[in-house]
Design a protein around this motif. Structure first.
Motif, PDB file in Angstrom:
ATOM      1  N   ASN A  91       0.830  -1.213   0.000  1.00 44.04           N
ATOM      2  CA  ASN A  91       0.000   0.000   0.000  1.00 44.04           C
ATOM      3  C   ASN A  91       0.860   1.257   0.000  1.00 44.04           C
ATOM      4  O   ASN A  91       0.387   2.344  -0.308  1.00 44.04           O
ATOM      5  CB  ASN A  91      -0.902   0.020   1.245  1.00 44.04           C
ATOM      6  N   GLU A  92       2.115   1.085   0.358  1.00 40.92           N
ATOM      7  CA  GLU A  92       3.017   2.243   0.408  1.00 40.92           C
ATOM      8  C   GLU A  92       3.276   2.830  -0.973  1.00 40.92           C
ATOM      9  O   GLU A  92       3.650   3.988  -1.099  1.00 40.92           O
ATOM     10  CB  GLU A  92       4.372   1.844   1.011  1.00 40.92           C
ATOM     11  N   VAL A  93       3.111   2.003  -2.020  1.00 37.01           N
ATOM     12  CA  VAL A  93       3.355   2.506  -3.380  1.00 37.01           C
ATOM     13  C   VAL A  93       2.126   3.296  -3.812  1.00 37.01           C
ATOM     14  O   VAL A  93       1.032   2.746  -3.955  1.00 37.01           O
ATOM     15  CB  VAL A  93       3.633   1.338  -4.350  1.00 37.01           C
ATOM     16  N   LYS A  94       2.328   4.595  -3.990  1.00 35.23           N
ATOM     17  CA  LYS A  94       1.183   5.477  -4.235  1.00 35.23           C
ATOM     18  C   LYS A  94       0.867   5.666  -5.718  1.00 35.23           C
ATOM     19  O   LYS A  94       0.035   6.501  -6.071  1.00 35.23           O
ATOM     20  CB  LYS A  94       1.421   6.846  -3.572  1.00 35.23           C
ATOM     21  N   LEU A  95       1.533   4.917  -6.577  1.00 35.47           N
ATOM     22  CA  LEU A  95       1.180   4.971  -8.001  1.00 35.47           C
ATOM     23  C   LEU A  95      -0.066   4.119  -8.220  1.00 35.47           C
ATOM     24  O   LEU A  95      -0.185   3.035  -7.629  1.00 35.47           O
ATOM     25  CB  LEU A  95       2.328   4.414  -8.840  1.00 35.47           C
ATOM     26  N   THR A  96      -0.968   4.591  -9.069  1.00 33.38           N
ATOM     27  CA  THR A  96      -2.162   3.791  -9.356  1.00 33.38           C
ATOM     28  C   THR A  96      -1.759   2.611 -10.252  1.00 33.38           C
ATOM     29  O   THR A  96      -0.675   2.612 -10.845  1.00 33.38           O
ATOM     30  CB  THR A  96      -3.213   4.625 -10.117  1.00 33.38           C
ATOM     31  N   LYS A  97      -2.666   1.653 -10.377  1.00 30.02           N
ATOM     32  CA  LYS A  97      -2.387   0.502 -11.240  1.00 30.02           C
ATOM     33  C   LYS A  97      -2.092   0.965 -12.664  1.00 30.02           C
ATOM     34  O   LYS A  97      -1.175   0.464 -13.313  1.00 30.02           O
ATOM     35  CB  LYS A  97      -3.568  -0.473 -11.228  1.00 30.02           C
ATOM     36  N   ASP A  98      -2.879   1.934 -13.112  1.00 32.81           N
ATOM     37  CA  ASP A  98      -2.669   2.447 -14.476  1.00 32.81           C
ATOM     38  C   ASP A  98      -1.290   3.079 -14.615  1.00 32.81           C
ATOM     39  O   ASP A  98      -0.603   2.870 -15.608  1.00 32.81           O
ATOM     40  CB  ASP A  98      -3.726   3.517 -14.793  1.00 32.81           C
ATOM     41  N   GLU A  99      -0.921   3.863 -13.604  1.00 32.93           N
ATOM     42  CA  GLU A  99       0.393   4.517 -13.666  1.00 32.93           C
ATOM     43  C   GLU A  99       1.511   3.477 -13.659  1.00 32.93           C
ATOM     44  O   GLU A  99       2.508   3.606 -14.371  1.00 32.93           O
ATOM     45  CB  GLU A  99       0.552   5.486 -12.481  1.00 32.93           C
ATOM     46  N   LEU A 100       1.317   2.428 -12.863  1.00 30.43           N
ATOM     47  CA  LEU A 100       2.342   1.372 -12.818  1.00 30.43           C
ATOM     48  C   LEU A 100       2.454   0.677 -14.165  1.00 30.43           C
ATOM     49  O   LEU A 100       3.547   0.355 -14.622  1.00 30.43           O
ATOM     50  CB  LEU A 100       2.014   0.351 -11.728  1.00 30.43           C
ATOM     51  N   LYS A 101       1.326   0.469 -14.802  1.00 28.06           N
ATOM     52  CA  LYS A 101       1.346  -0.207 -16.108  1.00 28.06           C
ATOM     53  C   LYS A 101       1.995   0.670 -17.168  1.00 28.06           C
ATOM     54  O   LYS A 101       2.562   0.173 -18.129  1.00 28.06           O
ATOM     55  CB  LYS A 101      -0.082  -0.573 -16.533  1.00 28.06           C
ATOM     56  N   LYS A 102       1.881   1.992 -16.977  1.00 27.28           N
ATOM     57  CA  LYS A 102       2.407   2.914 -17.986  1.00 27.28           C
ATOM     58  C   LYS A 102       3.910   3.174 -17.832  1.00 27.28           C
ATOM     59  O   LYS A 102       4.516   3.816 -18.689  1.00 27.28           O
ATOM     60  CB  LYS A 102       1.674   4.249 -17.871  1.00 27.28           C
ATOM     61  N   LEU A 103       4.492   2.724 -16.720  1.00 27.72           N
ATOM     62  CA  LEU A 103       5.914   3.031 -16.489  1.00 27.72           C
ATOM     63  C   LEU A 103       6.749   2.576 -17.676  1.00 27.72           C
ATOM     64  O   LEU A 103       6.666   1.423 -18.095  1.00 27.72           O
ATOM     65  CB  LEU A 103       6.425   2.298 -15.241  1.00 27.72           C
ATOM     66  N   ASN A 104       7.569   3.507 -18.196  1.00 27.34           N
ATOM     67  CA  ASN A 104       8.417   3.110 -19.325  1.00 27.34           C
ATOM     68  C   ASN A 104       9.875   2.979 -18.916  1.00 27.34           C
ATOM     69  O   ASN A 104      10.719   2.528 -19.682  1.00 27.34           O
ATOM     70  CB  ASN A 104       8.273   4.084 -20.505  1.00 27.34           C
TER      71      ASN A 104
END
Ligand code: M6R
Length: 614
Positions: A286-299
């Motif tokens: 829960n400490e990771v504050k990136l949303t699922k979408d943001e995590l998927k978009k990481l390049n």
């Protein structure tokens, strides 16, 4: 680095200052000093070397000095000027009435010194800090107001600082300020404390204010006034420190380092308890504050760190790229901050730091934040500057690490990287579930395997005895354990002062092989898996040059006895998880070699636990 403390109130000042400095020894230990008011004057005492030397110096007048009502103290890690009594803090102006302690570096001290010398200031030390004492005194002469003097002086200072300032004519008052160096104010009953870090004050109070950059605070026993740099009044943000007062004990071990190595099985268990509820369950972060979408978009992911934390980051790169297929760059923070880096809002920047106070890493994450990257910080200090700057904070919860050589915090950082990689992979949903479940299973049984290594440490002790007279050491590995080779070599260098170097085993023949002969031990990290045979061949090449061969391996192959002069055996482990296990014998090897050589294991020369200067 350096640690600073201050106290104004009715309690025995010298006891508080010395006790506080002892809790800050991890920040430096080449000299120390205090200044307190005594018979209407400010008296200063300084000593070269460990804090005990200052205690011995003060001993005959301890009782008298303890009756003072305000004072400041300092423990030093030298930046400008060698560690001797004159360069030790506190430093004062010409007349000795204004006295300061400082943590940081004054970058424009040469220009200031020239200007102040022309104004009649006489310099006694080679430090950058002394210019600040003269400068503030000069301003005090102009304004006859200590906070105004500090405010005006700091406008002329370039660099980093945490400062405590006292003046003989401004009774029972400490003025403090900071820029890019930590400083915390503790609030008691009719008393105030100030320190570089929480352990120095936590036994007295849990109420505190973290000073922010360029703020100035004026402390008396009953008041704390807070100002911005232009002396506009501010409302202090009082926090309750989430810390318990603790007495740090070696628990029967000869050194903190050995104790901390032995704590590693529990450190791994602790981290896993919260986040890995079952091997078939997804990781909870829960400490990771990136949303699922943001995590998927990481390049792209960039990891910045220094020293041991950098080695943890290298393992992190390997595991994230393996499980998530996101490109990861790892770079020493000190390099990252002086080049054009390409980051954008789809780049995740990870700062890794045991202390959370490493100056280069703080600068690196601040630069990336300014470029809109999400900043994730992996640290053992959730109250640190880096933690406060983070968008996502992953505390590693290894507990206070006293030994300057990092051990348990490294293992905790590694485990955090594994959890993060699995977490991202699970959200991406591209990696096959069995692979991830296997890694989780392996993580869960790791503490027992580390315990098995610790239970058979006599073998490592014997290896240390055999090779402790070597002047050089080479560690070789490939793949995910290349970072282990670097970290093992760093541990040995740090605490034994033996010249140890880690190489990717395939690189040996491209130069370093020229150094090999019968005096040089080569330690091969030979863990089962993809590169096992390759390292074996590289070890043969070294053996053919008469090097003394040591293997660190989980293999049962009896033939290894022909190739290696000494074998350090570890339990079988999956290659991808092996760095968490393979580092433990190397920590022990470094420890026992340093111990045989009679070195100061917990406080090696020239080092400090928290590197708050660039
Ligand atoms: O606190 P940090 O992890 O940011 O510190 C980085 C290095 O200074 C630190 O790892 C150093 O290399 C240690 N002495 C390692 O044992």
């Amino acid at each position: 680095m350096c640690g600073i403390v201050g106290y104004v109130g009715e309690k025995p000042v010298v006891d508080i200052l010395l006790e506080g400095l002892s809790k800050l020894e991890y920040r430096g230990y080449d000299s120390s000093g205090i200044a307190v008011n005594c018979d209407d004057k400010i008296e200063t005492y300084k000593a070269k070397g460990k804090l005990q030397n200052l205690r011995n110096l003060i001993e005959p007048i301890h009782g008298k000095l303890n009756k003072s009502s305000y004072g400041i103290g300092h423990i030093r890690w030298a930046t400008h000027g060698s560690p001797n009594e004159i360069n030790a803090h506190p430093h004062s102006c010409n007349c000795g009435k204004l006295v300061i302690v400082h943590n940081g570096i004054i970058e424009n001290f040469k220009q200031l010194k020239e200007m102040l010398t022309n104004c009649g200031c006489e310099f006694r030390s080679q430090t950058d800090t002394e210019t600040v004492a003269h400068l503030i005194a000069h301003k005090f002469g102009e304004y006859n107001d200590l906070k105004k003097a500090v405010s005006e002086a700091t406008k002329q200072i370039e660099g980093t600082y945490a400062l405590c300032v006292i003046h003989q004519d401004v009774k029972d008052t400490i003025v403090v300020t900071k820029r890019n160096a930590p400083l915390i104010i503790g609030i008691g009953e009719n008393e105030h404390y100030v320190a570089s870090d929480v352990p120095a004050i936590i036994q007295y109070t849990k109420k505190a204010v973290y000073l922010e950059d360029n703020q100035i605070a004026v402390l008396t026993p009953s008041t704390m006034e807070l100002f911005d740099k232009n002396l506009n009044k501010l409302e202090p943000k009082v926090e309750i420190l989430p810390w318990e007062s603790m007495s740090l004990s070696k628990m029967g071990f000869k050194h903190f380092m050995l104790k901390e190595i032995h704590e590693q099985p529990d450190v791994v268990r602790n981290i896993l308890t919260d986040k890995l509820t079952g091997c078939d369950e997804p990781i909870q972060l829960n400490e990771v504050k990136l949303t699922k979408d943001e995590l998927k978009k990481l390049n792209r992911i960039q990891v910045v760190a220094c020293g041991t934390s950098l080695h943890a980051a290298m393992v992190g790169k390997y595991i994230i790229e393996s499980l998530c297929s996101i490109p990861v760059d790892v770079e020493p923070s000190s390099e990252y901050i002086y080049r054009k880096t390409v980051t954008d809002e789809n780049t995740l920047v990870i700062g890794v730091s045991q202390s959370g106070e490493t100056a280069d890493t703080i600068t690196a994450i601040r630069q990336s934040k300014a470029r809109n990257s999400h900043i994730l910080v992996i640290t053992n200090r959730p109250d640190s500057t880096m933690a406060r700057d983070a968008d996502s904070l992953l505390p590693v919860n290894a507990g206070i690490e006293v030994s300057v050589a990092a051990t348990k915090s490294y293992v905790a950082q590694l485990v955090s990287f594994y959890l993060l990689a699995i977490y991202i992979a699970e959200i991406q949903g591209k990696m096959d579930k069995d692979t991830l479940t296997n890694i989780k299973n392996e993580l869960v049984i790791l503490p027992q395997k580390i315990e098995m290594i610790l239970a058979h440490k006599e073998n490592i002790q014997a290896c240390a005895r055999m090779y402790s007279n070597s002047r050089n050491f080479i560690y070789i590995a490939r793949g995910i354990n290349y970072a282990t080779a670097l970290e093992g070599a760093l541990k040995l260098k740090e605490i034994s002062y033996i010249n140890a170097t880690g190489y990717p085993a395939g690189e040996l023949k491209h130069g370093p092989i020229a150094m090999l002969d019968e005096t040089l031990p080569v330690l091969s990290i030979l863990m089962s898996g993809m590169v096992y045979d390759k390292i074996l061949s590289n070890s043969e090449e070294a053996k053919a040059r008469n090097a003394k061969m040591i293997a660190l391996t989980d293999s049962d192959d009896e033939n290894l006895k022909e190739l290696f002069d000494f074998i350090i055996k570890v339990p079988k482990v999956q290659e991808l998880v092996s760095p968490i296990l393979s580092i433990v014998p190397l920590q022990l090897l470094a420890y026992y070699i340093a111990e045989f050589l009679g070195k100061d294991v917990d406080q090696p020369r020239n080092l400090a636990k928290s590197v708050t200067v660039e």
